[in-house]
Design an enzyme around this catalytic site. Structure first.
Site, short mmCIF file in Angstrom:
data_model
loop_
_atom_site.label_atom_id
_atom_site.label_comp_id
_atom_site.label_asym_id
_atom_site.label_seq_id
_atom_site.Cartn_x
_atom_site.Cartn_y
_atom_site.Cartn_z
N GLU A 165 -2.89 2.90 9.54
CA GLU A 165 -3.18 2.26 10.83
C GLU A 165 -4.08 3.20 11.64
O GLU A 165 -3.66 4.29 11.99
CB GLU A 165 -1.88 1.99 11.58
CG GLU A 165 -2.13 1.30 12.92
CD GLU A 165 -0.92 1.34 13.85
OE1 GLU A 165 -0.84 0.51 14.75
OE2 GLU A 165 -0.05 2.23 13.69
N ASP A 188 1.92 3.73 9.05
CA ASP A 188 1.94 3.54 10.49
C ASP A 188 1.33 4.74 11.22
O ASP A 188 1.42 5.87 10.74
CB ASP A 188 3.41 3.37 10.91
CG ASP A 188 3.57 2.98 12.36
OD1 ASP A 188 2.95 1.98 12.78
OD2 ASP A 188 4.32 3.66 13.08
N ASP A 225 15.25 -12.91 7.81
CA ASP A 225 15.64 -12.00 6.73
C ASP A 225 14.84 -12.27 5.45
O ASP A 225 14.00 -13.17 5.39
CB ASP A 225 17.15 -12.13 6.47
CG ASP A 225 17.60 -13.58 6.34
OD1 ASP A 225 16.86 -14.38 5.72
OD2 ASP A 225 18.68 -13.94 6.87
#
Ligand code: CA
Length: 610
Positions: free
Chosen positions: A355, A326, A161
């Site tokens: 990407e 992405d 986390d």
């Protein structure tokens, strides 16, 4: 709660049930933004109208959606508005109210946030679930679908986390890292495989198992206090199949619809191929990434508004400095240009990289600012440089030298940089969460790992290291889980601790030290950070390049052969002139006059000062 049933890929039938509450997305905005016209999406039950009464907010349009559970409310925020909470009256069955908050803007646009990530930075990519568990109380949350928690499984959650990252910022900063890029931090309330984060279920909710929005802000603040930066990983192309707009779609064409499930062909070539068939292009762009990741219809103006507003909202709300996008080629590229422009209009210093897991330099350059004379011009500032990885450093370290093989491939790929507007904006890397770890790629050869990191921290572009590469973490795809193992020392029960060095062997400590030393040297070398590059034609596996500016030339020598090579500086006449001082950067080489011997599989860095 009644059951929500979704037949993905064809018609969507949903039996919806919501509490009396209606949600407003976004639930807040700011006064004084360039983007002062916002489209609020209200999600409730049988909605028929909405009104907002607040000084400085003008409602310009209220539109019903095909699905009566949604309304779109267009508002304009006047510069005269004051911070505060506006009441949103929503007509539906039953009537309800919600809130929309106007905030004062975050201070420091371009200086203490939205700073942009440049070739002067060193990015560390990590997966929050796999780096360090700073708060075991959030590992498994009852309200969420994925109830897995098992560090022995590569498919289950491990509990890492934001607090774990905050706890180890000293380690990262000491390693020379300036910037953190985490795989996505938006809520992924999917039933399984939630460790990667690429299946959003609510854009406006930060993953609670990472600590939620407040802890994310704390991480951002902690980074900025140290002079470090934050990159957010954005996904526009798709969402998770449990996203609320998939379970209860605002309209039929919110997602790309197909009569039967149709997957993208993953063939980016159709986007620029002069001989491409239109039907192939449609399949590539509108096909779904996977069954679990439905494809957003970015042609739909409501979808476009929703995504663009969310991007800006994240930067302002959390103080993001850099933006990673992405699956870039799978998006509608005209939409991406609009989205990129909206971000840059608001945050002129913000940088972005998409990407681009494509093949060939012209293919990759198509998706970023380039010098090619072609009909579509991308305004994206940078890309993840898969070319210098797949057709560069990897063959350089794994193939025998040949006319087009081995390190000649790295040389040739960089020679094609002439197509980019600014190749320094490309993010270079050895490995990431989708690729085999470099230590496994080089067959666990420590000398080659050292060469790889030497290249990463000195070649042109923005270096990105994947967590654990500095301590020889290994693993091969496929499945991806093997390259997403836990960082040792991130969990209290770990015997081996890479943060303190306890339990690391000499080889691991050696590479960690090499990384630390070189990354910290890089921080003070303008030649490497922002200088020019000159490369010499490789000779029998020996590759020499320079990074240089007016004051300094940094000579990088990569001996990929099995033989000791002799270097005479006079063979590099453009760089070896007016040199007053010669220094071995890593302090490991003996320089005799103008000569140097380079052992096999050595990466040597020499500084020439003028
Ligand atoms: Ca945890």
């Amino acid at each position: 709660m009644k059951k929500l049933i979704a037949f993905l890929g064809s018609a969507l039938i949903s039996v919806t049930a919501f509490s009396q509450h209606a949600a407003v997305y976004p639930a807040n905005w700011w006064i004084g933004m360039k983007m002062n016209k916002i489209q609020l999406m209200i999600h409730g039950q049988n909605l028929s109208g909405a009104s907002i009464t607040y000084p400085g907010i003008q409602v310009t349009k209220v539109q019903k959606a095909e699905n009566s559970n949604y309304l779109f409310v267009d508002i304009t925020i006047l510069p005269t508005a004051k911070p505060g909470k506006a009441k949103v009256d929503i007509k539906g069955s039953p009537n309800t109210t919600s809130e929309f908050e106007l905030k004062a803007r975050r201070k420091g646009n371009g200086t203490s946030f939205a700073q942009g990530v440049t070739s002067s930075d060193f990015i560390y990519l990590l997966m929050p679930d796999r780096f360090s568990n700073g708060d075991p109380s959030n590992d498994r949350l009852e309200a969420m679908r994925d109830q897995s928690l098992n560090r022995d499984s590569i498919y289950h959650r491990h509990g890492g986390d934001f607090q774990g990252i905050i706890n180890h910022l000293n380690y990262l900063q000491d390693l020379g890292v300036t910037t953190i890029w985490m795989t996505p931090v938006i809520e992924n309330d999917m039933p399984d495989r939630t460790e990667h984060g690429y299946a959003f279920t609510n854009h406006y909710k930060i993953e609670p198992r990472f600590g939620g929005a407040e802890k994310y802000k704390q991480l951002s603040d902690s980074l900025h206090k140290r002079g470090m930066k934050l990159i957010q990983d954005a996904v526009y192309n798709h969402v998770g199949s449990y996203h609320f707009t998939v379970l209860d779609p605002p309209m039929k064409d919110w997602l790309h619809q197909w009569p039967n499930f149709t997957q993208t062909t993953y063939k980016d070539q159709v986007l620029y191929d002069p001989y491409a068939a239109a039907s192939d292009k449609k399949k590539m762009e509108d096909g779904w990434f996977t069954r679990q990741m439905p494809d957003m219809n970015q042609d739909n103006p409501y979808v476009a508004n929703y995504l663009i507003q969310h991007a800006i909202w994240c930067v302002e709300e959390f103080g993001v400095d850099g933006w990673r996008i992405d699956t870039y080629p799978y998006n509608d590229l005209e939409f991406m240009n609009r989205c990129n422009k909206a971000l840059l209009d608001e945050y002129p210093k913000l940088t972005m990289f998409g990407e681009t897991w494509v093949h060939g330099v012209p293919a990759q350059a198509y998706f970023t600012r380039n010098k090619m004379n072609i009909p579509f011009k991308s305004n994206l500032t940078g890309v993840t440089d898969f070319q210098t990885n797949m057709y560069g450093i990897v063959p350089a370290l794994t193939e025998n030298f040949g006319w087009t093989e081995g390190v000649n491939k790295l040389y040739s790929t960089l020679a094609a940089d002439y197509v980019y507007e600014n190749p320094l904006n490309n993010v270079i890397f050895l490995d990431n969460h989708d690729k085999s770890r470099i230590f496994s790629v080089v067959k666990e050869d420590v000398a080659k790992q050292r060469m790889a990191i030497g290249w990463l921290l000195t070649s042109r572009g923005i270096p990105q290291m994947y967590y654990g590469t500095e301590i020889l973490m290994r693993g091969e795809t496929n499945p991806d889980g093997w390259v997403r193992l836990d960082f040792p020392g991130g969990w209290n029960e770990d015997g081996k601790n890479a943060f303190t060095g306890d339990g690391l062997d000499d080889r691991e400590l050696g590479i960690q030290d090499w990384t630390r030393k070189l990354a910290n040297y890089r921080k003070n070398s303008a030649a490497i950070k922002t200088g020019k590059m000159m490369q010499y034609v490789p000779d029998d596996g020996l590759y020499v390049y320079f990074r240089y500016d007016d004051k300094q030339a940094v000579m990088c020598i990569m001996n990929t052969s099995e033989k000791t090579k002799h270097i005479n500086f006079n063979n590099y006449p453009e760089m070896f002139k007016n040199v007053k001082q010669i220094k071995s950067v890593m302090g490991t080489e003996r320089i005799e006059g103008d000569n140097l011997n380079i052992e096999p599989k050595k990466f040597v860095i020499i500084e020439f000062n003028k």
